[in-house]
Design an enzyme around this catalytic site. Structure first.
Site, mmCIF file in Angstrom:
data_model
loop_
_atom_site.group_PDB
_atom_site.id
_atom_site.type_symbol
_atom_site.label_atom_id
_atom_site.label_comp_id
_atom_site.label_asym_id
_atom_site.label_seq_id
_atom_site.Cartn_x
_atom_site.Cartn_y
_atom_site.Cartn_z
ATOM 1 C CG HIS A 279 57.385 35.408 -1.506
ATOM 2 N ND1 HIS A 279 56.636 36.427 -0.944
ATOM 3 C CD2 HIS A 279 58.690 35.766 -1.371
ATOM 4 C CE1 HIS A 279 57.459 37.353 -0.482
ATOM 5 N NE2 HIS A 279 58.706 36.973 -0.727
ATOM 6 C CD GLU B 141 51.913 27.276 11.950
ATOM 7 O OE1 GLU B 141 51.335 26.705 10.999
ATOM 8 O OE2 GLU B 141 52.819 26.733 12.613
ATOM 9 C CG ASP C 255 56.118 34.671 2.434
ATOM 10 O OD1 ASP C 255 55.186 34.277 1.710
ATOM 11 O OD2 ASP C 255 56.415 35.874 2.574
HETATM 12 C C1 GAR Z 1 53.179 38.613 -7.799
HETATM 13 O O1 GAR Z 1 54.482 39.055 -8.083
HETATM 14 C C2 GAR Z 1 53.176 37.717 -6.577
HETATM 15 O O2 GAR Z 1 54.293 36.878 -6.489
HETATM 16 C C3 GAR Z 1 53.189 38.730 -5.480
HETATM 17 O O3 GAR Z 1 52.307 39.745 -5.920
HETATM 18 C C4 GAR Z 1 52.300 39.777 -7.352
HETATM 19 C C5 GAR Z 1 50.873 39.632 -7.834
HETATM 20 O O4 GAR Z 1 50.762 39.799 -9.220
HETATM 21 N N1 GAR Z 1 52.777 38.149 -4.218
HETATM 22 C C6 GAR Z 1 53.307 38.481 -3.052
HETATM 23 O O5 GAR Z 1 54.132 39.345 -2.907
HETATM 24 C C7 GAR Z 1 52.766 37.681 -1.869
HETATM 25 N N2 GAR Z 1 53.629 37.822 -0.736
HETATM 26 P P1 GAR Z 1 49.513 39.247 -10.037
HETATM 27 O O6 GAR Z 1 48.253 39.772 -9.355
HETATM 28 O O7 GAR Z 1 49.692 39.852 -11.418
HETATM 29 O O8 GAR Z 1 49.567 37.745 -10.058
#
Ligand code: GAR
Length: 206
Positions: free
Chosen positions: A114, A152, A155
């Site tokens: 995250h 569940e 985050d």
């Molecule tokens: C990343 O920054 C990841 O931490 C975030 O989405 C992006 C995906 O990038 N995830 C979230 O926000 C989940 N809550 P990627 O497809 O290039 O790895």
């Protein structure tokens, strides 16, 4: 007979730079106790699938929007996890929430990255660029990334690793997102995958 390495599935929805960081970490020897066996995407057009293909890893699509229900979506994923005998699931930019039934079935076997320092800017509605927009609009001076087990609560699972990143005065959500990825996510996600892979491999030995 030597114990088989931890069998990993990476779940993705988009660009897949975190998937790339894991694949590179296997190649460079940062991850030695785990192997990526399959990449599962919730979207057919995710660039992450190209990255898997280039790396010789099987890519599968279970499209959320083509499934009648959450249950059908998760059954589609579970069928693939079973077929590949997966030990560890890594959510790397996977943008669908998983049900309590799913997270219970794989307790302490699902990791998520995250893009903030949990418990800040996390939970339902905080994903991708929105997380960085929220951090900038609040005015925090330090943000970062977190790798945690998935339970569940969105985050809400146990934290494994975190890394802080300083916010610069001229940051936009886009520049901040990129720096958090480069300085934090792409480092701590492979490290956490190795820590948990080693743990699971030792469990298999015993
Ligand atoms: C990343 O920054 C990841 O931490 C975030 O989405 C992006 C995906 O990038 N995830 C979230 O926000 C989940 N809550 P990627 O497809 O290039 O790895």
């Amino acid at each position: 007979m030597s114990t088989e390495k931890t069998r990993i599935a990476v779940l993705v929805s988009g660009g897949g730079t975190n998937l790339q960081a894991i694949l590179d970490a296997v190649d460079s020897g940062v991850i030695t106790h785990g192997e990526v066996k399959v990449v599962i995407s919730s979207r057919a057009d995710a660039y992450a699938l190209e990255r898997a293909k280039k790396h010789g890893v099987d890519g599968k699509v279970v499209s959320r929007k083509n499934c009648q229900s959450q249950q059908a979506f998760e059954t589609g994923i579970i069928d693939i996890l079973d077929a590949y005998k997966i030990d560890l699931i890594v959510l790397a930019g996977f943008m669908s929430i998983l049900s309590a039934d799913f997270t219970k079935k794989y307790e302490n076997r699902i990791l998520n990255v995250h893009p903030s320092l949990i418990p800040s800017f996390c939970g339902k509605g905080f994903y991708g660029l929105k997380v960085h927009e929220a951090a900038l609009s609040y005015g925090v001076k330090v943000t970062g990334a977190t790798v945690h087990f998935v339970n569940e609560i969105p985050d809400g699972g146990e934290i494994i690793l975190q890394k802080a990143v300083y916010i610069e005065p001229d940051d936009t959500p886009e520049t901040l997102q990129k720096r958090v990825m480069q300085e934090a996510e792409w480092k701590i996600l492979p490290e956490a995958v190795e820590i948990v892979s080693e743990r699971l491999m030792k469990e298999k030995e015993n």
